[in-house]
Write a protein that holds these residues in place. Structure first.
Motif, PDB file in Angstrom:
ATOM      1  N   VAL A 158       0.810  -1.221   0.000  1.00 21.84           N
ATOM      2  CA  VAL A 158       0.000   0.000   0.000  1.00 21.84           C
ATOM      3  C   VAL A 158       0.845   1.274   0.000  1.00 21.84           C
ATOM      4  N   GLY A 159       2.176   1.124  -0.035  1.00 25.36           N
ATOM      5  CA  GLY A 159       3.040   2.298   0.074  1.00 25.36           C
ATOM      6  C   GLY A 159       3.423   2.536   1.523  1.00 25.36           C
ATOM      7  N   ASN A 160       4.279   3.513   1.742  1.00 23.01           N
ATOM      8  CA  ASN A 160       4.817   3.723   3.090  1.00 23.01           C
ATOM      9  C   ASN A 160       4.260   4.996   3.721  1.00 23.01           C
ATOM     10  N   PRO A 161       3.696   4.903   4.942  1.00 18.32           N
ATOM     11  CA  PRO A 161       3.136   6.090   5.597  1.00 18.32           C
ATOM     12  C   PRO A 161       4.170   7.175   5.887  1.00 18.32           C
ATOM     13  N   LEU A 162       5.456   6.824   5.884  1.00 13.05           N
ATOM     14  CA  LEU A 162       6.483   7.865   6.060  1.00 13.05           C
ATOM     15  C   LEU A 162       6.388   8.922   4.974  1.00 13.05           C
ATOM     16  N   LEU A 163       6.005   8.507   3.771  1.00  8.75           N
ATOM     17  CA  LEU A 163       5.880   9.455   2.664  1.00  8.75           C
ATOM     18  C   LEU A 163       4.836  10.524   2.984  1.00  8.75           C
ATOM     19  N   GLU A 165       3.869  11.383   6.114  1.00 11.00           N
ATOM     20  CA  GLU A 165       4.363  12.180   7.239  1.00 11.00           C
ATOM     21  C   GLU A 165       5.351  13.248   6.764  1.00 11.00           C
ATOM     22  N   ILE A 166       6.258  12.842   5.874  1.00  8.14           N
ATOM     23  CA  ILE A 166       7.263  13.785   5.368  1.00  8.14           C
ATOM     24  C   ILE A 166       6.607  14.863   4.518  1.00  8.14           C
ATOM     25  N   LEU A 167       5.649  14.453   3.672  1.00  8.64           N
ATOM     26  CA  LEU A 167       4.946  15.423   2.829  1.00  8.64           C
ATOM     27  C   LEU A 167       4.243  16.476   3.678  1.00  8.64           C
ATOM     28  N   GLU A 168       3.535  16.029   4.727  1.00 13.94           N
ATOM     29  CA  GLU A 168       2.835  16.975   5.605  1.00 13.94           C
ATOM     30  C   GLU A 168       3.815  17.869   6.354  1.00 13.94           C
ATOM     31  N   SER A 169       4.927  17.284   6.806  1.00 12.73           N
ATOM     32  CA  SER A 169       5.933  18.066   7.536  1.00 12.73           C
ATOM     33  C   SER A 169       6.556  19.139   6.651  1.00 12.73           C
ATOM     34  N   LYS A 170       6.825  18.789   5.397  1.00 11.02           N
ATOM     35  CA  LYS A 170       7.477  19.730   4.481  1.00 11.02           C
ATOM     36  C   LYS A 170       6.650  21.002   4.273  1.00 11.02           C
ATOM     37  N   LYS A 171       5.337  20.871   4.383  1.00  7.78           N
ATOM     38  CA  LYS A 171       4.464  22.034   4.202  1.00  7.78           C
ATOM     39  C   LYS A 171       4.719  23.092   5.276  1.00  7.78           C
ATOM     40  N   LYS A 172       5.260  22.650   6.418  1.00  4.67           N
ATOM     41  CA  LYS A 172       5.490  23.576   7.540  1.00  4.67           C
ATOM     42  C   LYS A 172       6.959  23.965   7.682  1.00  4.67           C
ATOM     43  N   PHE A 173       7.823  23.444   6.826  1.00  3.23           N
ATOM     44  CA  PHE A 173       9.253  23.765   6.933  1.00  3.23           C
ATOM     45  C   PHE A 173       9.489  25.255   6.733  1.00  3.23           C
ATOM     46  N   ARG A 174      10.387  25.797   7.570  1.00  5.83           N
ATOM     47  CA  ARG A 174      10.809  27.186   7.415  1.00  5.83           C
ATOM     48  C   ARG A 174      11.975  27.265   6.431  1.00  5.83           C
ATOM     49  N   ASN A 351      17.144   9.059  -5.336  1.00  3.60           N
ATOM     50  CA  ASN A 351      16.084   9.285  -6.322  1.00  3.60           C
ATOM     51  C   ASN A 351      15.453   7.966  -6.754  1.00  3.60           C
ATOM     52  N   ARG A 352      16.283   6.944  -6.934  1.00  2.91           N
ATOM     53  CA  ARG A 352      15.769   5.626  -7.308  1.00  2.91           C
ATOM     54  C   ARG A 352      14.920   5.051  -6.169  1.00  2.91           C
ATOM     55  N   LEU A 353      15.359   5.302  -4.945  1.00  2.00           N
ATOM     56  CA  LEU A 353      14.611   4.861  -3.772  1.00  2.00           C
ATOM     57  C   LEU A 353      13.219   5.493  -3.751  1.00  2.00           C
ATOM     58  N   HIS A 354      13.151   6.796  -4.024  1.00  2.00           N
ATOM     59  CA  HIS A 354      11.862   7.502  -4.068  1.00  2.00           C
ATOM     60  C   HIS A 354      10.920   6.822  -5.062  1.00  2.00           C
ATOM     61  N   THR A 355      11.438   6.487  -6.234  1.00  2.00           N
ATOM     62  CA  THR A 355      10.632   5.835  -7.263  1.00  2.00           C
ATOM     63  C   THR A 355      10.121   4.484  -6.788  1.00  2.00           C
ATOM     64  N   MET A 356      10.987   3.724  -6.146  1.00  2.00           N
ATOM     65  CA  MET A 356      10.609   2.390  -5.659  1.00  2.00           C
ATOM     66  C   MET A 356       9.558   2.466  -4.553  1.00  2.00           C
ATOM     67  N   MET A 357       9.615   3.495  -3.730  1.00  2.00           N
ATOM     68  CA  MET A 357       8.697   3.615  -2.599  1.00  2.00           C
ATOM     69  C   MET A 357       7.277   3.985  -3.031  1.00  2.00           C
ATOM     70  N   GLU A 359       4.037   6.546  -4.174  1.00  2.00           N
ATOM     71  CA  GLU A 359       3.447   7.832  -3.829  1.00  2.00           C
ATOM     72  C   GLU A 359       2.881   7.835  -2.412  1.00  2.00           C
ATOM     73  N   PRO A 360       2.675   9.033  -1.829  1.00  2.00           N
ATOM     74  CA  PRO A 360       1.978   9.107  -0.535  1.00  2.00           C
ATOM     75  C   PRO A 360       0.558   8.552  -0.655  1.00  2.00           C
ATOM     76  N   GLY A 361      -0.097   8.341   0.489  1.00  2.00           N
ATOM     77  CA  GLY A 361      -1.472   7.855   0.487  1.00  2.00           C
ATOM     78  C   GLY A 361      -1.613   6.419   0.963  1.00  2.00           C
ATOM     79  N   ALA A 362      -0.657   5.939   1.767  1.00  2.00           N
ATOM     80  CA  ALA A 362      -0.659   4.536   2.212  1.00  2.00           C
ATOM     81  C   ALA A 362      -1.931   4.183   2.987  1.00  2.00           C
ATOM     82  N   ALA A 363      -2.318   5.021   3.938  1.00  2.00           N
ATOM     83  CA  ALA A 363      -3.486   4.715   4.764  1.00  2.00           C
ATOM     84  C   ALA A 363      -4.752   4.655   3.915  1.00  2.00           C
ATOM     85  N   GLY A 364      -4.880   5.555   2.958  1.00  2.00           N
ATOM     86  CA  GLY A 364      -6.049   5.568   2.075  1.00  2.00           C
ATOM     87  C   GLY A 364      -6.136   4.310   1.234  1.00  2.00           C
TER      88      GLY A 364
END
Length: 376
Positions: A158-163, A165-174, A351-357, A359-364
């Motif tokens: 189903v994909g990895n929930p870390l994706l 978490e990181i996506l949501e966190s990045k929205k708040k990065f300074r 970059n290859r790792l990102h492709t293998m992992m 897209e976000p949306g694991a829980a959905g």
């Protein structure tokens, strides 16, 4: 439908809450009872036992709390029988959940396991129990699907929930300048130190990390502090280095860092997904002989860090047990800081790792598949 979920750790509470939120979108009549934490409780339903009363780490702590663990197990079984759910959903936490899987299956409840146990790494004998008691595994690492299919288990990647978490966190990065200013840091390049979240890990990793920090005055070494641990624990193993500690900002610290020294675990994958070059350190109690015995009896993988396991190659250098010393790690840190070609090769592998992992949306994806299977 009625869902009974079991999460026995903080990470499981986080993933369980996301899954519950997604299940409510698929099933408007969803009802929940669960062992979990505050995040799961915020999604509604009945919290039966908080993970704080369940999260025992290491053989000694488990032995000291056997009575509590047995009581938790009995309570869980009683509540399942009382609630009669349409499905029991187990979230990681294998030591406890493997027994609940057997109980639920024996009493003819459907059993799903979200975030499958890492039996491919160690305790592979558990595969036979998973095959016997679990109706569907929902995996979060790309290579797990083929592994479990080889053992004739029903599995959905189903994909990895870390994706997420990181996506949501990045929205708040300074911006970097603001991050430095807010944390009273100067303009030197950052090197993130991630010594782990357990006292035993910190005791072994931080002395080596902090001594390395003293050798590079042109860089700013910053420790990622686990929120649950007292600052004095870190100071004790810092080798008298006045290193900055940041709590609750791990992703942002790693994102803004030029390189990182990381204790083996999920943090190695998080660091790779945040595109920060790293070296991985690991040491366990008992010395080299204990580790050799552990390797021989239990460990079934060539590498210890998730980026290397997923990629099937040593992208990030691993310094394990006796190799985890200043003389061995220093040349690698030097390369991470100064060798542009070497850094570029590591980032290309990321970059290859990102492709293998995926897209976000694991829980959905997990919720949709669970709901579909329950209706079939």
């Amino acid at each position: 439908m009625k869902y009974f979920l079991i999460a026995g750790e903080a990470s499981g509470d986080l993933h369980g809450a996301a899954l519950m939120n997604a299940l409510k979108k698929e099933d408007s009549s969803a009802e929940f009872r669960f062992f979990g934490g505050d995040r799961m409780a915020s999604e509604g339903g009945v919290l039966l036992k908080h993970y704080r009363e369940m999260a025992f780490m290491g053989a000694i702590e488990v032995l000291m709390n056997l009575r509590v663990i047995r009581k938790n197990m009995e309570l869980c079984k009683q509540e399942i029988m009382k609630y009669k759910p349409d499905v029991v959903i187990l979230i990681d936490y294998p030591g406890f959940n493997i027994k609940i899987a057997e109980f639920a299956h024996t009493h003819q409840f459907r059993v799903y396991w979200y975030i499958a146990p890492k039996v491919w790494a160690w305790k592979e004998w558990r595969v036979t129990k998973l095959k016997a008691y679990v109706d569907e595994l929902f995996t979060i690492l790309p290579f797990e699907t083929a592994y479990f299919q080889k053992h004739q288990l029903k599995v959905s990647y189903v994909g990895n929930p870390l994706l997420d978490e990181i996506l949501e966190s990045k929205k708040k990065f300074r911006k970097r300048e603001q991050f430095l200013q807010d944390n009273h840091l100067d303009s030197r390049p950052l090197v993130a130190l991630l010594p782990g979240s357990r006292v035993q890990e910190i005791r072994y990793m931080l002395p080596v990390m902090s001594r390395l920090a003293s050798l590079y005055p042109d860089y700013q070494f910053v420790i990622s502090k686990a929120e649950a641990l007292d600052e004095e624990i870190y100071r004790k193993f810092c080798d008298h280095q006045p290193l900055k500690l940041l709590s609750g900002q791990t992703y942002e610290l790693v994102h803004h860092s030029f390189a990182a020294l990381v204790t083996s675990g999920t943090a190695t994958l998080e660091t790779a997904l945040l595109n920060t070059p790293q070296a991985v350190l690991y040491k366990m109690a008992g010395g080299g002989l204990s580790y050799k015995i552990f390797q021989w009896l239990f460990l079934k993988v060539k590498y210890i860090s998730l980026p290397n396991i997923i990629l099937g190659k040593e992208t990030v250098k691993e310094f394990v047990m006796d190799q985890m010393n200043i003389d061995a790690v220093r040349p690698e840190l030097e390369r991470l800081l100064e060798d542009k070609v070497y850094r570029g090769e590591m980032l290309a592998d990321y970059n290859r790792l990102h492709t293998m992992m995926g897209e976000p949306g694991a829980a959905g994806r997990a919720a949709r598949e669970m709901y579909r299977l329950l209706g079939s």
